[in-house]
Write a protein that holds these residues in place. Structure first.
Motif, PDB file in Angstrom:
ATOM      1  N   ALA A   1     -58.525   0.535  23.643  1.00 47.38           N
ATOM      2  CA  ALA A   1     -58.969   1.479  22.027  1.00 47.38           C
ATOM      3  C   ALA A   1     -58.165   0.620  21.598  1.00 47.38           C
ATOM      4  CB  ALA A   1     -58.244   2.836  23.022  1.00 47.38           C
ATOM      5  N   ALA A   2     -57.183   0.041  21.786  1.00 49.81           N
ATOM      6  CA  ALA A   2     -55.285  -0.848  21.440  1.00 49.81           C
ATOM      7  C   ALA A   2     -55.834  -2.077  21.587  1.00 49.81           C
ATOM      8  CB  ALA A   2     -54.366   0.188  21.988  1.00 49.81           C
ATOM      9  N   GLY A   3     -56.992  -2.560  22.215  1.00 46.92           N
ATOM     10  CA  GLY A   3     -57.161  -3.713  21.755  1.00 46.92           C
ATOM     11  C   GLY A   3     -56.013  -4.532  23.432  1.00 46.92           C
ATOM     12  N   LEU A   4     -55.430  -3.982  23.952  1.00 46.46           N
ATOM     13  CA  LEU A   4     -54.681  -4.853  25.088  1.00 46.46           C
ATOM     14  C   LEU A   4     -55.487  -5.005  25.934  1.00 46.46           C
ATOM     15  CD1 LEU A   4     -51.958  -1.941  24.018  1.00 46.46           C
ATOM     16  CD2 LEU A   4     -51.952  -4.880  24.020  1.00 46.46           C
ATOM     17  N   LEU A   5     -54.993  -6.182  26.758  1.00 49.12           N
ATOM     18  CA  LEU A   5     -55.657  -6.485  28.338  1.00 49.12           C
ATOM     19  C   LEU A   5     -54.973  -6.111  28.730  1.00 49.12           C
ATOM     20  CD1 LEU A   5     -57.153  -9.738  27.111  1.00 49.12           C
ATOM     21  CD2 LEU A   5     -58.136  -7.977  27.130  1.00 49.12           C
ATOM     22  N   ARG A   6     -54.029  -4.851  29.454  1.00 53.27           N
ATOM     23  CA  ARG A   6     -53.443  -4.279  30.186  1.00 53.27           C
ATOM     24  C   ARG A   6     -54.388  -3.019  31.086  1.00 53.27           C
ATOM     25  NH1 ARG A   6     -48.164  -6.871  31.757  1.00 53.27           N
ATOM     26  NH2 ARG A   6     -47.846  -8.074  29.592  1.00 53.27           N
ATOM     27  N   CYS A   7     -53.093  -2.657  32.127  1.00 51.74           N
ATOM     28  CA  CYS A   7     -54.668  -1.441  32.600  1.00 51.74           C
ATOM     29  C   CYS A   7     -52.872  -0.876  32.220  1.00 51.74           C
ATOM     30  CB  CYS A   7     -53.801  -2.043  33.911  1.00 51.74           C
ATOM     31  SG  CYS A   7     -53.101  -0.507  34.936  1.00 51.74           S
ATOM     32  N   GLY A   8     -53.854   0.434  32.666  1.00 51.46           N
ATOM     33  CA  GLY A   8     -53.653   2.310  31.456  1.00 51.46           C
ATOM     34  C   GLY A   8     -52.445   2.539  32.167  1.00 51.46           C
ATOM     35  N   LYS A   9     -52.113   2.583  33.251  1.00 53.69           N
ATOM     36  CA  LYS A   9     -50.879   2.635  33.920  1.00 53.69           C
ATOM     37  C   LYS A   9     -49.668   1.409  33.365  1.00 53.69           C
ATOM     38  CE  LYS A   9     -50.639   3.616  38.663  1.00 53.69           C
ATOM     39  NZ  LYS A   9     -51.233   3.510  40.109  1.00 53.69           N
ATOM     40  N   SER A  10     -49.776   0.036  33.130  1.00 56.39           N
ATOM     41  CA  SER A  10     -49.241  -0.876  33.266  1.00 56.39           C
ATOM     42  C   SER A  10     -48.473   0.191  31.072  1.00 56.39           C
ATOM     43  CB  SER A  10     -49.593  -1.605  32.388  1.00 56.39           C
ATOM     44  OG  SER A  10     -48.407  -3.062  32.209  1.00 56.39           O
ATOM     45  N   CYS A  11     -49.354   0.172  30.000  1.00 54.64           N
ATOM     46  CA  CYS A  11     -48.711   1.090  29.142  1.00 54.64           C
ATOM     47  C   CYS A  11     -48.255   1.861  29.183  1.00 54.64           C
ATOM     48  CB  CYS A  11     -49.877   0.574  28.234  1.00 54.64           C
ATOM     49  SG  CYS A  11     -51.683  -0.777  27.820  1.00 54.64           S
ATOM     50  N   ARG A  12     -48.513   2.783  29.875  1.00 54.93           N
ATOM     51  CA  ARG A  12     -47.798   3.936  30.163  1.00 54.93           C
ATOM     52  C   ARG A  12     -46.378   3.527  30.470  1.00 54.93           C
ATOM     53  NH1 ARG A  12     -46.513   6.429  34.464  1.00 54.93           N
ATOM     54  NH2 ARG A  12     -45.400   8.258  34.260  1.00 54.93           N
ATOM     55  N   LEU A  13     -46.209   2.463  31.220  1.00 56.73           N
ATOM     56  CA  LEU A  13     -44.958   2.357  31.745  1.00 56.73           C
ATOM     57  C   LEU A  13     -43.655   1.330  31.005  1.00 56.73           C
ATOM     58  CD1 LEU A  13     -44.125   2.561  35.105  1.00 56.73           C
ATOM     59  CD2 LEU A  13     -43.812  -0.104  35.053  1.00 56.73           C
ATOM     60  N   ARG A  14     -44.459   0.654  30.610  1.00 59.49           N
ATOM     61  CA  ARG A  14     -44.689   0.098  29.531  1.00 59.49           C
ATOM     62  C   ARG A  14     -43.492   1.151  28.000  1.00 59.49           C
ATOM     63  NH1 ARG A  14     -41.250  -4.560  28.565  1.00 59.49           N
ATOM     64  NH2 ARG A  14     -40.611  -5.131  26.170  1.00 59.49           N
ATOM     65  N   TRP A  15     -44.275   1.237  27.709  1.00 57.29           N
ATOM     66  CA  TRP A  15     -44.146   3.101  26.446  1.00 57.29           C
ATOM     67  C   TRP A  15     -42.929   3.599  27.702  1.00 57.29           C
ATOM     68  CZ3 TRP A  15     -44.261   4.550  21.966  1.00 57.29           C
ATOM     69  CH2 TRP A  15     -43.823   5.391  21.613  1.00 57.29           C
ATOM     70  N   ILE A  16     -42.956   4.416  28.705  1.00 62.15           N
ATOM     71  CA  ILE A  16     -42.225   5.420  29.107  1.00 62.15           C
ATOM     72  C   ILE A  16     -40.679   4.432  28.974  1.00 62.15           C
ATOM     73  CG2 ILE A  16     -41.307   7.128  31.158  1.00 62.15           C
ATOM     74  CD1 ILE A  16     -44.676   7.301  30.871  1.00 62.15           C
ATOM     75  N   ASN A  17     -41.280   3.296  29.854  1.00 62.35           N
ATOM     76  CA  ASN A  17     -39.755   2.719  29.957  1.00 62.35           C
ATOM     77  C   ASN A  17     -39.119   1.702  29.214  1.00 62.35           C
ATOM     78  OD1 ASN A  17     -39.752   4.024  32.842  1.00 62.35           O
ATOM     79  ND2 ASN A  17     -40.952   1.967  33.462  1.00 62.35           N
ATOM     80  N   TYR A  18     -39.738   1.642  28.188  1.00 61.83           N
ATOM     81  CA  TYR A  18     -38.851   0.524  27.440  1.00 61.83           C
ATOM     82  C   TYR A  18     -38.866   0.466  25.859  1.00 61.83           C
ATOM     83  CZ  TYR A  18     -37.255  -3.987  26.339  1.00 61.83           C
ATOM     84  OH  TYR A  18     -36.166  -4.623  26.571  1.00 61.83           O
ATOM     85  N   LEU A  19     -40.449   1.183  25.101  1.00 65.20           N
ATOM     86  CA  LEU A  19     -40.606   1.231  23.917  1.00 65.20           C
ATOM     87  C   LEU A  19     -41.017   2.215  23.167  1.00 65.20           C
ATOM     88  CD1 LEU A  19     -43.939  -0.675  24.083  1.00 65.20           C
ATOM     89  CD2 LEU A  19     -41.931  -1.500  23.375  1.00 65.20           C
ATOM     90  N   ARG A  20     -39.966   3.864  24.338  1.00 62.90           N
ATOM     91  CA  ARG A  20     -40.115   5.136  24.223  1.00 62.90           C
ATOM     92  C   ARG A  20     -38.936   4.854  22.659  1.00 62.90           C
ATOM     93  NH1 ARG A  20     -39.719   8.621  28.399  1.00 62.90           N
ATOM     94  NH2 ARG A  20     -37.731   8.633  27.509  1.00 62.90           N
ATOM     95  N   PRO A  21     -38.564   5.722  21.299  1.00 65.22           N
ATOM     96  CA  PRO A  21     -37.969   5.883  20.347  1.00 65.22           C
ATOM     97  C   PRO A  21     -36.657   6.159  20.724  1.00 65.22           C
ATOM     98  CG  PRO A  21     -39.700   6.730  19.699  1.00 65.22           C
ATOM     99  CD  PRO A  21     -39.967   6.307  20.755  1.00 65.22           C
ATOM    100  N   ASP A  22     -37.317   7.383  21.422  1.00 61.31           N
ATOM    101  CA  ASP A  22     -36.554   8.032  21.869  1.00 61.31           C
ATOM    102  C   ASP A  22     -35.234   7.593  23.297  1.00 61.31           C
ATOM    103  OD1 ASP A  22     -38.318   8.943  23.767  1.00 61.31           O
ATOM    104  OD2 ASP A  22     -37.459  10.269  24.253  1.00 61.31           O
ATOM    105  N   LEU A  23     -35.084   6.457  23.374  1.00 59.63           N
ATOM    106  CA  LEU A  23     -34.733   5.994  24.403  1.00 59.63           C
ATOM    107  C   LEU A  23     -33.375   5.895  24.084  1.00 59.63           C
ATOM    108  CD1 LEU A  23     -37.514   3.537  26.598  1.00 59.63           C
ATOM    109  CD2 LEU A  23     -35.867   6.117  26.871  1.00 59.63           C
ATOM    110  N   LYS A  24     -32.110   5.522  24.967  1.00 55.83           N
ATOM    111  CA  LYS A  24     -30.722   5.402  25.066  1.00 55.83           C
ATOM    112  C   LYS A  24     -30.623   4.508  24.874  1.00 55.83           C
ATOM    113  CE  LYS A  24     -27.505   9.084  25.950  1.00 55.83           C
ATOM    114  NZ  LYS A  24     -26.848   9.566  26.889  1.00 55.83           N
ATOM    115  N   ARG A  25     -30.019   2.983  24.259  1.00 53.83           N
ATOM    116  CA  ARG A  25     -29.728   2.087  25.284  1.00 53.83           C
ATOM    117  C   ARG A  25     -28.593   1.747  25.356  1.00 53.83           C
ATOM    118  NH1 ARG A  25     -34.501  -0.644  26.154  1.00 53.83           N
ATOM    119  NH2 ARG A  25     -35.979  -0.144  24.086  1.00 53.83           N
TER     120      ARG A  25
END
Length: 263
Positions: free
Chosen positions: A43-67
């Motif tokens: 749906a997003a036009g990504l050549l990635r596995c769903g799990k990989s997307c989830r991981l990327r979002w949760i661990n790195y892209l989520r806006p509420d992450l504390k750096r």
DNA sequence: AACTTTTTCAACCGCGCCCAG
DNA sequence: ACTGGGCGCGGTTGAAAAAGT
């Protein structure tokens, strides 16, 4: 007959994410929200596995992450939670806003393990390193008063668990050179944890109300406004106060970590 | 400066749990 | 009760960065 793969591996990218991929993922989740990870890549036009997307979002892209670096307070909280929960990183992360399980797991393995070892504490069972470690009796997490023995011997047998020390040579060296160990050869880190010394419990009106009564788990972790906070319920019924340890867990028995699961 | 070793951490992998059918 | 799909978790890997020689 094995499980079907979560995605068509031949047509998916692997490895580090590009900036463009990140932007696509962020844009998609902003519009459609999280979830349906399996169908998200298409749906997003990504050549990635769903799990990989989830991981990327949760661990790195989520806006509420504390750096940034972990604070000393976070360090101690992780240590305490780990002593209670073990390697339940997601549960631990649930108590550290803005931190992810993966981040905490990495931080534990790279920093905190070493820190504990330098204090002369084996980070796996949270016990002194000079204590025999092959087959240990690990008391089920109990917050009773020290010396409050488990009565039933059968129960005691049930909770004998094997604890591997798993120390590397480097870790051994850290321990053997630790000045802390020399100072505290008989250090006993029981899992019954007492309130941090010198902690000011009167920081807020909430704490003020509770200065004579124990705090619940939510308050201890400074999420006292959450629905997990038991203090108000407690206070309304002072004649029937359950005893709480500093983590706010009832002391009348055994900790079931599942009760800590983040909602 | 060049090379080697160690450390860090993002990402992957496989398994188990949950739930709908 | 059983099965299979989806998701989340925890352990592991490996590339990049940092530190050491």
């Amino acid at each position: 007959m094995g499980r079907s793969p979560c995605c068509e591996k031949a047509h998916t990218n692997k490895g580090a994410w590009t900036k463009e991929e990140d932007e696509r993922l962020i844009a998609y989740i902003r519009t459609h929200g999280e979830g349906c990870w399996r169908s998200l890549p298409n749906a997003a036009g990504l050549l990635r596995c769903g799990k990989s997307c989830r991981l990327r979002w949760i661990n790195y892209l989520r806006p509420d992450l504390k750096r940034g670096n972990f604070t000393e307070e976070e360090d101690e909280l992780i240590i305490k939670l780990h002593s209670l929960l073990g390697n339940k990183w997601s549960l631990i992360a649930g108590r550290l806003p803005g931190r992810t399980d993966n981040e905490i797991k990495n931080y534990w393995n790279t920093h905190i393990r070493r820190k504990l070892l330098s204090r002369g504490i084996n980070p796996t069972p949270h016990r002194p390193v000079n204590e025999p470690s092959t087959t240990q009796k690990v008391t089920t997490i109990s917050f009773g008063v020290a010396g409050n023995k488990i009565k039933d011997e059968e129960d005691q047998k049930m909770i004998n668990v094997r604890a591997e020390s798993g120390l590397s040579q480097l870790e051994d060296e850290i321990i053997s050179s630790s000045p802390f160990r020399e100072q505290c050869p008989d250090l006993n880190l029981e899992l019954g944890i007492s309130p941090p010394s010198g902690q000011n419990y009167q920081q807020s009106h909430h704490d003020q109300d509770l200065k004579q009564s124990p705090r619940c788990f939510a308050c201890s972790l400074r999420i006292q406004n959450s629905k997990e906070c038991n203090c108000s319920k407690n206070n309304n019924n002072l004649g029937n106060i359950a005893k709480y340890n500093f983590l706010g867990l009832k002391t009348n028995g055994v900790l079931d970590y599942r009760t800590l699961e983040s909602k």
